[in-house]
Design an enzyme around this catalytic site. Structure first.
Site, PDB file in Angstrom:
ATOM      1  N   SER A   1     -50.564 100.733 -14.064  1.00 26.84           N
ATOM      2  CA  SER A   1     -50.211  99.813 -15.143  1.00 26.84           C
ATOM      3  C   SER A   1     -49.206  98.793 -14.650  1.00 26.84           C
ATOM      4  O   SER A   1     -48.425  99.058 -13.731  1.00 26.84           O
ATOM      5  CB  SER A   1     -49.605 100.582 -16.319  1.00 26.84           C
ATOM      6  OG  SER A   1     -48.270 100.994 -16.032  1.00 26.84           O
ATOM      7  N   ASP A   2     -49.226  97.608 -15.252  1.00 27.08           N
ATOM      8  CA  ASP A   2     -48.118  96.690 -15.015  1.00 27.08           C
ATOM      9  C   ASP A   2     -46.862  97.329 -15.609  1.00 27.08           C
ATOM     10  O   ASP A   2     -46.931  98.217 -16.460  1.00 27.08           O
ATOM     11  CB  ASP A   2     -48.392  95.322 -15.628  1.00 27.08           C
ATOM     12  CG  ASP A   2     -47.624  94.208 -14.932  1.00 27.08           C
ATOM     13  OD1 ASP A   2     -46.639  94.503 -14.221  1.00 27.08           O
ATOM     14  OD2 ASP A   2     -48.008  93.040 -15.091  1.00 27.08           O
ATOM     15  N   GLN A   3     -45.711  96.857 -15.142  1.00 28.01           N
ATOM     16  CA  GLN A   3     -44.463  97.517 -15.502  1.00 28.01           C
ATOM     17  C   GLN A   3     -44.208  97.443 -17.008  1.00 28.01           C
ATOM     18  O   GLN A   3     -44.095  96.361 -17.570  1.00 28.01           O
ATOM     19  CB  GLN A   3     -43.298  96.880 -14.753  1.00 28.01           C
ATOM     20  CG  GLN A   3     -41.991  97.638 -14.923  1.00 28.01           C
ATOM     21  CD  GLN A   3     -41.010  97.291 -13.830  1.00 28.01           C
ATOM     22  OE1 GLN A   3     -41.273  97.488 -12.642  1.00 28.01           O
ATOM     23  NE2 GLN A   3     -39.873  96.745 -14.224  1.00 28.01           N
TER      24      GLN A   3
ATOM     25  N   ALA B   1     -46.290  98.214 -19.311  1.00 31.60           N
ATOM     26  CA  ALA B   1     -47.487  97.910 -20.102  1.00 31.60           C
ATOM     27  C   ALA B   1     -47.925  99.096 -20.956  1.00 31.60           C
ATOM     28  O   ALA B   1     -48.458  98.904 -22.059  1.00 31.60           O
ATOM     29  CB  ALA B   1     -48.625  97.477 -19.181  1.00 31.60           C
TER      30      ALA B   1
END
Length: 740
Positions: free
Chosen positions: A271-273, A275
């Protein structure tokens, strides 16, 4: 022989058979399955939760009972080892895209991964783990540059899916290395998907829903990621935003149906940070961690990247199993790609088997890597204007003026996600330009790029009684960066007044404008002013800025004849683009653009001229086959130089809605003065395919037109070369991919 050594040699086979996941004679699948079945659910939960930043979120802890060490997942490798101490800093990604060179991107990726691996080897020896200490990279960024004001344009490879996908493949293979068994550092293509603004203007990226049509999704936002998968990337990062109402990191259609089932991706999704947290906090798509972890793991997100949370969302994994919302078998399958990647990085094999184990930190800022940085910077510059062939400057001048806030502003020349700045190897425009004259007069005009405190007298004093005036303007990360969109295309604040003052006080002194920015700027009036003889787009060249500028502006040595080409459309006016929150591709990028831009995609001047004389291709091909084009190109000037051959395709007979034009092949080539060479370029069948809403991608029967030259066809602003037009015919029909 010592008794302890003899015993070790005698019992080594027992150690190997004790843990089959360490037995190098077994297949990867057998080893991964063996390792995973030895883990408890609690251990798996923690491993899948610790991809983030900060001491609470990173590293994933070791498992001592299996002699497994910690794992640092959070590493930035966009164009050098970012935020991790000393490292060679290569030009920002958008500048690399302007090289139109797979070779340049590959060399930068190779050098980056060598330094990342060298530092990692030393970190492991000293027992250091955590943020930016690993060899699993959150790079490359392959989102499409779809709006000129997006703050992260600089991290991308521009607006074209084909160019982006081609360069992404070169980056992935260059970063990961060519060893058939081991990976030097693994790539992580991001952000998946439909991510291209807004960051913070007019709304936050953390709560934004990108509403996209199936056609635009398939033709614009997905293709580069498919190229990444084909290149063998080990990781994909899902993005912050929703896609048509569903958060990307919990989007089963995206992460499972398309990524894994259609494309055959075998790696891990991170995941993006934050997210995963945003599914609850910003989107309110779920209202508790149990439902959220079930959503994201079932969708296919293998690793959570939290922001230093003591209790990340994935810590509710076991509770989700107890609640019947997540199956143990699903979790076991989701953790396997994490350990498969660690195995391919060499973590569970004897170090002497892995050639990458011998890399050390002596390569950091080595002569070789600094040459790559310099060459990449020189090849990235795009010459936008050059009246009467004013450049290159071949003679020593008595006096020059160097003005503007970007002239000596080291930090702003590097852009986002750069390695730490090393003053020993960093040169500014002022450093390079000083070499043109006996006397250099310098006036910043303002100390910051916002240029709010402008001192006109500094400019007036500097520009009088000189031979040439160099004006250095732009944005830098102060004005465009992650989480920082621009509100306007205008030059920042008083930078407009600064160049107006230069024009006013310069008399008849020649003026050269050097721009350091990512998103296009409103400089139409500057381009049209006859006092501005030359304009060079430099992007963010990083540590080699000054030396690269000096060499290109003087035309001295290899690669000094500019051949960079714009990887985006530069609008003439601000009313030529739609709001950033509107995700239709209608009117966006050269593929759908209406009207005349200031500078078209693929545009760039040279100190020499080229002519295209002949082009050969097969007049009729079966559907599903590639088309090969052989073309003759002559350097018609007196200066050696590189040309970027560009082939654009137009569908003449299709009834479905497709781009009006599509880049389908390119090659950066070197041709000596007055020489003529011929080159072979291939157009793959997927580049001829159309998207059919009922059948997916298919190659239709009908006529195809190709435009072969060093630029786009039918442009008002163009280079001094010709374009060859060739038609061919496709017979039959071929279904390629997509939802059938």
């Amino acid at each position: 022989m010592r008794i302890d050594v003899l015993l070790l040699l005698l019992f080594l086979p027992l150690f190997k058979s004790d843990y089959p996941f360490r037995n190098t004679s077994l297949s990867w699948d057998v080893r991964v399955n063996d390792l995973v079945k030895r883990l408890t659910l609690e251990e798996i939960m923690v491993q899948m939760s610790k991809g983030g930043s900060g001491p609470n979120a990173s590293p994933a802890p070791g498992i001592p009972r299996l002699n497994i060490g910690p794992k640092s997942w959070n590493t930035e490798c966009l164009r050098g080892d970012g935020n991790s101490g000393p490292a060679t800093s290569f030009p920002q990604a958008l500048g690399l895209a302007a090289t139109f060179s797979r070779h340049v991107v590959s060399k930068v990726a190779q050098a980056t991964s060598m330094e990342v691996r060298g530092k990692y080897n030393e970190y492991v020896k000293s027992g250091q783990y955590g943020d930016h200490k690993g060899i699993s990279c959150f790079s490359p960024v392959i989102n499409i540059m779809r709006h000129p004001l997006w703050g992260r344009n600089q991290e991308t490879y521009g607006e074209d899916p084909f160019l982006t996908g081609s360069l992404a493949q070169s980056f992935v293979t260059g970063l990961q290395g060519e060893n058939p068994r081991y990976v030097r550092a693994n790539a992580g293509c991001k952000h998946f998907d439909v991510y291209g603004g807004p960051e913070n203007v007019p709304v936050s990226r953390f709560s934004f829903d990108a509403v996209v049509s199936e056609r635009d999704w398939r033709l614009t936002f997905l293709p580069a990621f498919k190229k990444c998968v084909e290149a063998g990337t080990y990781s994909i990062m899902c993005s912050f935003n929703k896609i048509n109402g569903v958060p990307a990191c919990g989007n089963k259609r995206l992460l499972t149906d398309i990524l894994r089932k259609e494309w055959g991706f075998k790696g891990y999704v991170v995941s993006d940070q934050a997210a995963i947290e945003n599914v609850i906090d910003y989107f309110h798509y779920r209202n508790n961690s149990i439902d959220t972890v079930a959503l994201c793991v079932n969708a296919g997100c293998n690793l959570e990247l939290s922001t230093n949370l003591k209790k990340p969302i994935y810590f509710s994994m076991i509770d989700a199993i107890k609640a019947g919302k997540l199956k143990k078998s699903v979790i076991l399958e989701n953790v396997k790609p994490l350990f498969y990647t660690r195995m391919r990085l060499g973590e569970f094999d004897p170090p002497n088997m892995n050639p990458y184990s011998y890399i050390d930190t002596t390569l950091i800022q080595s002569d070789y890597h600094r040459r790559i940085a310099l060459t990449a910077a020189m090849k990235s510059f795009v010459l936008l204007k050059n009246l009467n062939g004013f450049l290159p400057l071949k003679r020593k001048l008595n006096s020059i003026a160097v003005v503007g806030p970007m002239a000596n502003n080291t930090e702003q020349l590097f852009g986002n996600y750069s390695p730490d700045i090393d003053p020993r190897f960093s040169t500014t425009p002022l450093d390079g330009l000083r070499q043109f004259a006996t006397n250099t007069k310098y006036g910043a005009g303002c100390q910051d790029n916002k240029c709010t405190n402008y001192k006109a007298d500094d400019i007036k004093t500097a520009v009088t009684a000189t031979d040439v005036i160099f004006v250095c303007l732009g944005t830098g990360q102060e004005l465009e960066s992650e989480d920082n969109d621009r509100r306007t295309m205008d030059l920042p604040a008083n930078q407009t007044q600064l160049i107006k003052d230069v024009i006013q006080y310069s008399g008849n002194i020649p003026i050269v404008l050097l721009l350091f920015n990512a998103g296009p700027l409103n400089i139409t009036w500057i381009h049209e002013d006859s006092k501005i003889l030359s304009i060079m787009e430099c992007f963010f060249p990083a540590q080699s800025t000054g030396e690269a500028i000096q060499r290109v502006l003087s035309g001295s040595g290899m690669h000094s004849n500019p051949a960079g080409r714009l990887p985006f459309t530069w609008p003439k006016y601000a009313n030529q683009f739609l709001p950033i929150t509107n995700y239709t591709m209608e009117g966006r990028t050269y593929r759908y653009f209406k009207g005349n831009p200031l500078y078209p995609f693929g545009y760039g001047l040279s100190y020499t001229t080229f002519r295209y004389r002949n082009a050969w291709l097969t007049p009729t091909i079966p559907a599903g086959f590639k088309q090969e084009v052989r073309v003759e190109v002559q350097n018609t000037g007196n200066t050696d130089g590189e040309e970027v051959i560009q082939i654009y395709l137009q569908w003449l007979d299709t009834k479905v809605k497709m781009p009006k034009l599509q880049l389908v092949a390119f090659e950066r080539v070197f041709i000596k003065a007055n020489d003529t060479l011929n080159f072979l370029l291939s157009i793959q069948s997927i580049e001829m395919a159309v998207w059919d809403d009922h059948h997916g991608f298919l190659v239709e029967p009908g006529r195809i037109r190709l435009y072969i030259g060093g630029q786009q066809p039918n442009q008002q602003t163009k280079v001094n070369s010709n374009i060859l037009i060739r038609d061919f015919k496709i017979e039959g029909k071929s279904f390629l991919e997509g939802d059938k």
